[in-house]
Design an enzyme around this catalytic site. Structure first.
Site, PDB file in Angstrom:
ATOM      1  N   ARG A 120       0.821  -1.235   0.000  1.00  0.00           N
ATOM      2  CA  ARG A 120       0.000   0.000   0.000  1.00  0.00           C
ATOM      3  C   ARG A 120       0.842   1.267   0.000  1.00  0.00           C
ATOM      4  O   ARG A 120       0.406   2.322   0.447  1.00  0.00           O
ATOM      5  CB  ARG A 120      -0.969   0.023   1.170  1.00  0.00           C
ATOM      6  N   LYS A 142       4.328  11.525 -11.053  1.00  0.00           N
ATOM      7  CA  LYS A 142       3.540  10.681 -11.960  1.00  0.00           C
ATOM      8  C   LYS A 142       4.249   9.345 -12.124  1.00  0.00           C
ATOM      9  O   LYS A 142       5.426   9.311 -12.532  1.00  0.00           O
ATOM     10  CB  LYS A 142       3.380  11.351 -13.324  1.00  0.00           C
ATOM     11  N   GLU A 184      11.771  18.540 -23.917  1.00  0.00           N
ATOM     12  CA  GLU A 184      10.968  18.849 -22.726  1.00  0.00           C
ATOM     13  C   GLU A 184      11.423  20.176 -22.101  1.00  0.00           C
ATOM     14  O   GLU A 184      10.618  20.902 -21.504  1.00  0.00           O
ATOM     15  CB  GLU A 184      11.059  17.718 -21.685  1.00  0.00           C
ATOM     16  N   LYS A 227       8.974  23.425 -13.797  1.00  0.00           N
ATOM     17  CA  LYS A 227       8.014  22.346 -13.525  1.00  0.00           C
ATOM     18  C   LYS A 227       7.589  22.354 -12.054  1.00  0.00           C
ATOM     19  O   LYS A 227       6.408  22.178 -11.731  1.00  0.00           O
ATOM     20  CB  LYS A 227       8.614  20.994 -13.913  1.00  0.00           C
ATOM     21  N   GLU A 237      -2.757  17.373 -11.102  1.00  0.00           N
ATOM     22  CA  GLU A 237      -3.300  17.759 -12.410  1.00  0.00           C
ATOM     23  C   GLU A 237      -4.819  17.939 -12.380  1.00  0.00           C
ATOM     24  O   GLU A 237      -5.545  17.405 -13.221  1.00  0.00           O
ATOM     25  CB  GLU A 237      -2.881  16.740 -13.484  1.00  0.00           C
ATOM     26  N   ARG A 241      -1.673  22.054 -13.956  1.00  0.00           N
ATOM     27  CA  ARG A 241      -0.578  21.157 -14.336  1.00  0.00           C
ATOM     28  C   ARG A 241      -0.723  20.648 -15.773  1.00  0.00           C
ATOM     29  O   ARG A 241       0.261  20.259 -16.400  1.00  0.00           O
ATOM     30  CB  ARG A 241      -0.484  19.984 -13.356  1.00  0.00           C
ATOM     31  N   ASN A 245       1.425  19.381 -20.436  1.00  0.00           N
ATOM     32  CA  ASN A 245       1.152  18.423 -21.515  1.00  0.00           C
ATOM     33  C   ASN A 245       1.238  19.089 -22.885  1.00  0.00           C
ATOM     34  O   ASN A 245       0.894  18.468 -23.895  1.00  0.00           O
ATOM     35  CB  ASN A 245      -0.232  17.790 -21.320  1.00  0.00           C
ATOM     36  N   HIS A 248       2.080  17.195 -26.065  1.00  0.00           N
ATOM     37  CA  HIS A 248       1.967  15.766 -25.761  1.00  0.00           C
ATOM     38  C   HIS A 248       0.737  15.097 -26.370  1.00  0.00           C
ATOM     39  O   HIS A 248       0.746  13.886 -26.546  1.00  0.00           O
ATOM     40  CB  HIS A 248       1.977  15.550 -24.245  1.00  0.00           C
ATOM     41  N   HIS A 252       1.977  12.043 -28.199  1.00  0.00           N
ATOM     42  CA  HIS A 252       1.587  10.656 -27.875  1.00  0.00           C
ATOM     43  C   HIS A 252       0.945   9.976 -29.084  1.00  0.00           C
ATOM     44  O   HIS A 252       1.169   8.784 -29.325  1.00  0.00           O
ATOM     45  CB  HIS A 252       0.618  10.633 -26.693  1.00  0.00           C
ATOM     46  N   HIS A 264       9.935   9.325 -27.464  1.00  0.00           N
ATOM     47  CA  HIS A 264       8.964  10.241 -26.846  1.00  0.00           C
ATOM     48  C   HIS A 264       9.357  11.710 -27.041  1.00  0.00           C
ATOM     49  O   HIS A 264       8.538  12.532 -27.464  1.00  0.00           O
ATOM     50  CB  HIS A 264       8.839   9.907 -25.350  1.00  0.00           C
TER      51      HIS A 264
HETATM   52  N1  GLY Z   1       5.177  15.350 -17.763  1.00  0.00           N
HETATM   53  C1  GLY Z   1       4.135  16.219 -17.393  1.00  0.00           C
HETATM   54  C2  GLY Z   1       3.821  16.205 -15.937  1.00  0.00           C
HETATM   55  O1  GLY Z   1       4.560  15.633 -15.165  1.00  0.00           O
HETATM   56  O2  GLY Z   1       2.815  16.717 -15.548  1.00  0.00           O
END
Ligand code: GLY
Length: 365
Positions: A120, A142, A184, A227, A237, A241, A245, A248, A252, A264
């Site tokens: 957990r 993430k 990025e 960031k 997000e 946030r 993206n 992206h 993607h 990527h």
């Molecule tokens: N890579 C975008 C983020 O971490 O929100």
């Protein structure tokens, strides 16, 4: 050592340590008094940096359990997650254990997800070895794995206890992997107040030859600070946030259409150019913005056009499975200007008519 504090609202703040030789600080980042340390790395990275990481942990952490998997995005699956989790059980790692993810974005996403779900949730430390990992993937919590239906479709927010970015690792990257990280960094400048001087400084650094490693820590720290400011405000997000993206949704989709042959970061670079055109066509910013984005990518030697043979209609169709889409429609993070994300009536992402996306893709062939 340059340090960026990441302080997501409502969560424990943590440090990103970045410098040459930073792996030497791994034991401090893991913390004393812990149980076993599970060192997750792909076989290639373990061969390059595994022993250095173990040596850094040895004085304070007697039990280091290496968990090694085959390198490549193809490993970022539920099956690898299950194998690594079973290995933690087999090694008797308890709730006092700490997971360390040593590697690129695939590894830190996977290791973080193992840590998020094992018993957990156990703490983890990210030790990114790629530029993309240092400026983006390892920071912000993430974690997750890919499904056949799309990237990162299963995952969790689980912030690391610390991020240890040893820029010496960048010396072992090929040009293409460096380009992926730079893409990025361009994205961060585009949404985080970057101006012409910042893009020029990035291009000078990229072109600075072997000496680029000496300045890498400062550039990584500056990019992560952008960031971190976004993540501080919106760790999960729920809103802002989503500006991270940018590039992206198309990126993607390009990865999917290429069968994940297109790396990527390069897909994101092309996505930035296409989404800048979408921004202009949607009336959110003047045409100079798309011109400036294309010029910044060109100055850095990054791609801005669809790979040969990729059909715009196929890319548009592939945007529909993007996880950020609501009700089967893709959402786009767009720009109000260079350095400024666009806020629309529905927040920081935008629903764009298919015809606009298709026209931008056609113009980017
Ligand atoms: N890579 C975008 C983020 O971490 O929100």
């Amino acid at each position: 050592m340059p340090t960026v504090v990441v302080a997501p609202a409502g969560q424990e703040p943590y440090d990103l340590l970045v410098e040459r030789g930073a792996l030497g600080a791994l034991a401090r980042a893991v913390g004393e008094g812990t149980g076993a340390v599970a060192l997750v790395a792909d076989a290639r990275v373990f061969g390059l940096w595994g022993e250095r990481a173990r040596a850094a942990l040895a004085p304070t952490h007697r039990r280091v359990v290496p968990l090694i998997f085959p390198d490549g995005e193809a490993s970022k699956t539920r099956e690898t997650w299950a194998r690594l989790t079973d290995a933690l059980v087999a090694a008797g790692v308890g709730r006092d254990g700490v997971v360390v993810g040593l590697g690129g974005g695939v590894t830190t996403d996977l290791a973080g997800f193992v840590a998020a779900t094992y018993a957990r949730g156990v703490p983890w430390v990210a030790a990114p070895t790629t530029l993309l990992g240092m400026v983006d993937a390892a920071v912000g919590g993430k974690t997750g794995v890919d499904l056949p239906a799309g990237k990162n479709l299963v995952g969790a927010f689980h912030h690391p206890r610390a991020v240890v970015a040893d820029v010496d690792a960048l010396a072992t990257l090929g040009n293409e992997l460096v380009d992926c990280g730079v893409a990025e960094m361009v994205k961060h400048l585009l949404v985080g107040g970057g101006g012409a001087a910042d893009f020029a400084a990035l291009a000078r650094w990229r072109a600075s030859g072997p000496a680029w490693l000496d300045d890498a820590a400062d550039h990584v720290a500056a990019s992560v600070a952008i960031k971190a400011a976004v993540v501080r405000e919106d760790p999960q997000e729920a809103g802002r946030r989503a500006v991270l993206n940018l590039g992206h949704t198309v990126g993607h989709a390009l990865e999917r259409v290429s069968g994940y042959d297109l790396p990527h970061g390069l897909a994101v670079a092309i996505g930035l150019a296409v989404e800048a055109r979408i921004t202009v066509a949607a009336g959110l910013a003047p045409p100079e913005v798309a011109v400036a984005v294309a010029a910044a990518l060109a100055a850095l030697g990054l791609p801005a056009r669809l790979p040969a043979g990729v059909a715009p209609a196929a890319v548009l169709a592939a945007t529909a499975v993007d996880k950020k889409g609501l009700g089967g429609r893709a959402r786009y993070a767009l720009l109000a200007g260079v350095g400024r994300p666009a806020r629309g009536p529905a927040g920081w992402t935008h629903d764009v008519p298919d015809a606009v996306v298709l026209a931008a893709l056609e113009a980017s062939r």
